[in-house]
Design a protein around this motif. Structure first.
Motif, PDB file in Angstrom:
ATOM      1  N   PRO A 175      -5.170  -2.049   6.402  1.00 19.04           N
ATOM      2  CA  PRO A 175      -5.620  -1.777   5.036  1.00 19.04           C
ATOM      3  C   PRO A 175      -4.790  -2.520   3.995  1.00 19.04           C
ATOM      4  N   PRO A 176      -5.425  -2.972   2.920  1.00 19.34           N
ATOM      5  CA  PRO A 176      -4.741  -3.818   1.936  1.00 19.34           C
ATOM      6  C   PRO A 176      -3.488  -3.210   1.332  1.00 19.34           C
ATOM      7  N   CYS A 177      -3.535  -1.958   0.928  1.00 20.08           N
ATOM      8  CA  CYS A 177      -2.344  -1.374   0.301  1.00 20.08           C
ATOM      9  C   CYS A 177      -1.207  -1.192   1.295  1.00 20.08           C
ATOM     10  N   MET A 178      -1.537  -0.916   2.544  1.00 19.35           N
ATOM     11  CA  MET A 178      -0.486  -0.820   3.561  1.00 19.35           C
ATOM     12  C   MET A 178       0.153  -2.182   3.801  1.00 19.35           C
ATOM     13  N   LEU A 179      -0.670  -3.237   3.880  1.00 20.54           N
ATOM     14  CA  LEU A 179      -0.128  -4.589   4.058  1.00 20.54           C
ATOM     15  C   LEU A 179       0.743  -4.975   2.870  1.00 20.54           C
ATOM     16  N   MET A 180       0.282  -4.696   1.665  1.00 18.87           N
ATOM     17  CA  MET A 180       1.067  -5.041   0.483  1.00 18.87           C
ATOM     18  C   MET A 180       2.378  -4.258   0.446  1.00 18.87           C
ATOM     19  N   ARG A 181       2.343  -2.997   0.806  1.00 20.91           N
ATOM     20  CA  ARG A 181       3.582  -2.214   0.873  1.00 20.91           C
ATOM     21  C   ARG A 181       4.597  -2.870   1.802  1.00 20.91           C
ATOM     22  N   ARG A 182       4.128  -3.254   2.971  1.00 22.88           N
ATOM     23  CA  ARG A 182       5.028  -3.852   3.964  1.00 22.88           C
ATOM     24  C   ARG A 182       5.584  -5.184   3.455  1.00 22.88           C
ATOM     25  N   MET A 183       4.758  -5.991   2.796  1.00 21.59           N
ATOM     26  CA  MET A 183       5.238  -7.279   2.300  1.00 21.59           C
ATOM     27  C   MET A 183       6.238  -7.086   1.170  1.00 21.59           C
ATOM     28  N   ASP A 197       5.151   3.168  -7.545  1.00 21.64           N
ATOM     29  CA  ASP A 197       4.948   2.897  -8.969  1.00 21.64           C
ATOM     30  C   ASP A 197       4.390   1.495  -9.194  1.00 21.64           C
ATOM     31  N   ILE A 198       4.823   0.538  -8.381  1.00 21.42           N
ATOM     32  CA  ILE A 198       4.348  -0.840  -8.530  1.00 21.42           C
ATOM     33  C   ILE A 198       2.871  -0.943  -8.183  1.00 21.42           C
ATOM     34  N   LEU A 199       2.421  -0.194  -7.178  1.00 23.05           N
ATOM     35  CA  LEU A 199       0.998  -0.210  -6.852  1.00 23.05           C
ATOM     36  C   LEU A 199       0.164   0.334  -8.005  1.00 23.05           C
ATOM     37  N   LYS A 200       0.730   1.257  -8.770  1.00 26.87           N
ATOM     38  CA  LYS A 200       0.018   1.797  -9.921  1.00 26.87           C
ATOM     39  C   LYS A 200       0.142   0.886 -11.136  1.00 26.87           C
ATOM     40  N   ASP A 231      -2.553  -9.812  -6.829  1.00 28.82           N
ATOM     41  CA  ASP A 231      -3.083  -9.362  -5.545  1.00 28.82           C
ATOM     42  C   ASP A 231      -2.845  -7.870  -5.313  1.00 28.82           C
ATOM     43  N   ILE A 232      -1.822  -7.316  -5.918  1.00 29.78           N
ATOM     44  CA  ILE A 232      -1.634  -5.863  -5.834  1.00 29.78           C
ATOM     45  C   ILE A 232      -2.855  -5.171  -6.432  1.00 29.78           C
ATOM     46  N   GLY A 233      -3.286  -5.623  -7.592  1.00 30.72           N
ATOM     47  CA  GLY A 233      -4.470  -5.039  -8.210  1.00 30.72           C
ATOM     48  C   GLY A 233      -5.708  -5.186  -7.341  1.00 30.72           C
ATOM     49  N   ARG A 234      -5.862  -6.331  -6.695  1.00 27.10           N
ATOM     50  CA  ARG A 234      -7.006  -6.544  -5.811  1.00 27.10           C
ATOM     51  C   ARG A 234      -6.939  -5.624  -4.599  1.00 27.10           C
ATOM     52  N   CYS A 235      -5.742  -5.448  -4.052  1.00 25.70           N
ATOM     53  CA  CYS A 235      -5.583  -4.563  -2.894  1.00 25.70           C
ATOM     54  C   CYS A 235      -5.921  -3.120  -3.243  1.00 25.70           C
ATOM     55  N   VAL A 236      -5.463  -2.682  -4.414  1.00 23.55           N
ATOM     56  CA  VAL A 236      -5.749  -1.316  -4.846  1.00 23.55           C
ATOM     57  C   VAL A 236      -7.255  -1.122  -5.007  1.00 23.55           C
ATOM     58  N   ALA A 237      -7.940  -2.114  -5.575  1.00 23.96           N
ATOM     59  CA  ALA A 237      -9.378  -2.003  -5.781  1.00 23.96           C
ATOM     60  C   ALA A 237     -10.154  -2.028  -4.471  1.00 23.96           C
ATOM     61  N   ALA A 238      -9.620  -2.717  -3.457  1.00 24.16           N
ATOM     62  CA  ALA A 238     -10.354  -2.900  -2.203  1.00 24.16           C
ATOM     63  C   ALA A 238     -10.084  -1.813  -1.173  1.00 24.16           C
ATOM     64  N   ASP A 239      -8.978  -1.094  -1.311  1.00 27.83           N
ATOM     65  CA  ASP A 239      -8.554  -0.167  -0.270  1.00 27.83           C
ATOM     66  C   ASP A 239      -9.238   1.190  -0.447  1.00 27.83           C
ATOM     67  N   THR A 240     -10.012   1.598   0.550  1.00 20.89           N
ATOM     68  CA  THR A 240     -10.754   2.859   0.472  1.00 20.89           C
ATOM     69  C   THR A 240      -9.953   4.067   0.949  1.00 20.89           C
ATOM     70  N   CYS A 241      -8.780   3.835   1.513  1.00 19.47           N
ATOM     71  CA  CYS A 241      -8.047   4.952   2.129  1.00 19.47           C
ATOM     72  C   CYS A 241      -6.616   5.127   1.625  1.00 19.47           C
ATOM     73  N   TYR A 242      -5.944   4.051   1.231  1.00 19.15           N
ATOM     74  CA  TYR A 242      -4.505   4.136   0.988  1.00 19.15           C
ATOM     75  C   TYR A 242      -4.093   3.706  -0.420  1.00 19.15           C
ATOM     76  N   SER A 243      -5.024   3.565  -1.325  1.00 22.92           N
ATOM     77  CA  SER A 243      -4.671   3.140  -2.679  1.00 22.92           C
ATOM     78  C   SER A 243      -4.338   4.347  -3.552  1.00 22.92           C
ATOM     79  N   PRO A 244      -3.634   4.122  -4.678  1.00 26.85           N
ATOM     80  CA  PRO A 244      -3.413   5.228  -5.617  1.00 26.85           C
ATOM     81  C   PRO A 244      -4.720   5.841  -6.110  1.00 26.85           C
TER      82      PRO A 244
END
Length: 391
Positions: A175-183, A197-200, A231-244
């Protein structure tokens, strides 16, 4: 193709002859709006929570998943006649459930044709599909998270080489937000506590990344940080399970169905304490509702009358894994402290969950009119019930 919307997560035996003391006169029905005379229920909460109970609506258990659209629309219950997925009833046979799970076992980023699934599995509600889909994705992450964590610098190298972040997610099925968190954590060395907070607020990234660079260390370029922030914003918009956003939707759905539960009880004239009432008095392991006096509720599967002292609301689909985990983490504590109770999985559940523990009955919605009765003497007890002290 219709894209999947963002997810918005009893009793042993009647003791002392309580079942024989069930009073027929105590059976009244919660109004079941929604336009169906067979019993579709009204919107979840309806602006009232516990109005006739002496209690306001309780706090929010954010377990389980729902869609933002369902939360906004009021999440009406569906028809409640008959059994199985073909009738609108949300009890599932295990073979039906396994077939539906297989159909929803899709890679991250795949669009789900909800209409096609509902044509194949007649009578399955949209929120049930979404709940099962989200749970399956979460189970997949639990199984594979350690593998992706070990490969995260490889993914980061792809990203630095110009690969799109969402393409990476689709390629590795993560999932996008999980990948972004790890990176953020492994490649940019951002403090783990700051990532939420950064994801938000992606604008916080630059300061957080530079703060982690030691003396003499080469800070990430402004261009790279700007790309990552976009890309954080894109990941949040695309992630159906792990986004804020999905976390907010889950929390909202949990609150809304707790309000629905409180309204149903209030419409019946049942007195209760909410989770908020109990926590204010020092209780820390609390169901959503503790009844001032127990009710008798008919078990849909067995036809037996069971005593219910507390009720917990779950805006989720109840399968074996969800129910077993909740039994261990919550329900067993409730039975030890409050007696036998009822769990409502509003988005459906498997057949047979009530048989797993004699003190925990499971339903897929608020019980029907004829299936709720007052125990003898409960009216007098309710009139004199007092709020409990702390424990």
């Amino acid at each position: 193709m219709t894209a999947l919307t963002r997810p918005v997560a009893m009793e042993s035996e009647v003791q002392g002859g309580a079942a024989a003391a069930v009073a027929d006169a105590g059976a009244t029905e919660a109004p079941r709006g929604g336009g169906s005379s067979g019993g579709g229920s009204s919107g979840s909460g309806g602006g009232s929570s516990g109005g006739g109970s002496g209690s306001s609506g309780g706090g929010g258990d954010s377990s389980g998943v729902a869609t933002a659209a369902i939360a906004a629309a009021g999440a009406a219950e569906g028809p409640r006649g008959g059994r199985g997925v073909g009738t609108g009833r949300r009890f599932f046979r295990r073979d039906e459930y396994e077939a539906l799970r297989s159909a929803l076992a899709l890679p991250f980023g795949t669009a789900v044709d909800v209409g096609a699934l509902q044509a194949r599995f007649a009578g399955v509600r949209t929120e049930t599909l979404i709940s099962i889909y989200a749970q399956e994705q979460q189970y997949k992450v639990i199984r594979s998270n350690h593998l992706h964590k070990n490969r995260i610098m490889e993914y980061w190298a792809w990203y630095l080489a110009g690969e799109d972040v969402l393409s990476i997610c689709a390629a590795v099925d993560f999932p996008p937000c999980m990948l972004m968190r790890r990176m953020l954590e492994s490649a940019l060395k951002v403090n783990k506590q700051a990532i939420g907070d950064i994801l938000k607020q992606p604008a916080l990234l630059a300061a957080a990344a530079r703060a982690r660079c030691g003396p003499g260390a080469l800070a990430p370029s402004e261009g790279l940080l700007a790309r990552v922030a976009r890309d954080i914003g894109r990941c949040v918009a695309a992630d159906t399970c792990y986004s804020p956003l999905s976390d907010m939707a889950k929390h909202a759905a949990g609150l809304e169905f707790e309000m629905l539960l409180c309204k149903r009880l209030s419409d019946l004239g049942v007195s209760f304490w909410t989770e908020g009432d109990l926590r204010a008095r020092g209780y820390f392991k609390t169901p959503d509702v503790w009844l001032h006096t127990p009710l008798a509720v008919k078990d849909f599967e067995t036809g037996a009358w069971r005593v219910v002292s507390w009720i917990d609301s779950k805006a989720a689909f109840g399968d074996d894994r969800v129910h077993s985990r909740q039994m261990e983490e919550q329900y067993s504590t409730y039975t030890n402290r409050y007696g036998s109770g009822l769990v409502i999985y509003w988005f459906g559940c498997l057949d047979g969950l009530s048989a797993k523990d004699a003190q925990v009955m499971v339903l897929d919605g608020f019980p029907e009119r004829a299936h709720v009765r007052a125990l003898a003497g409960s009216q007098a007890s309710s009139a004199t019930a007092q709020a409990p002290g702390g424990v």
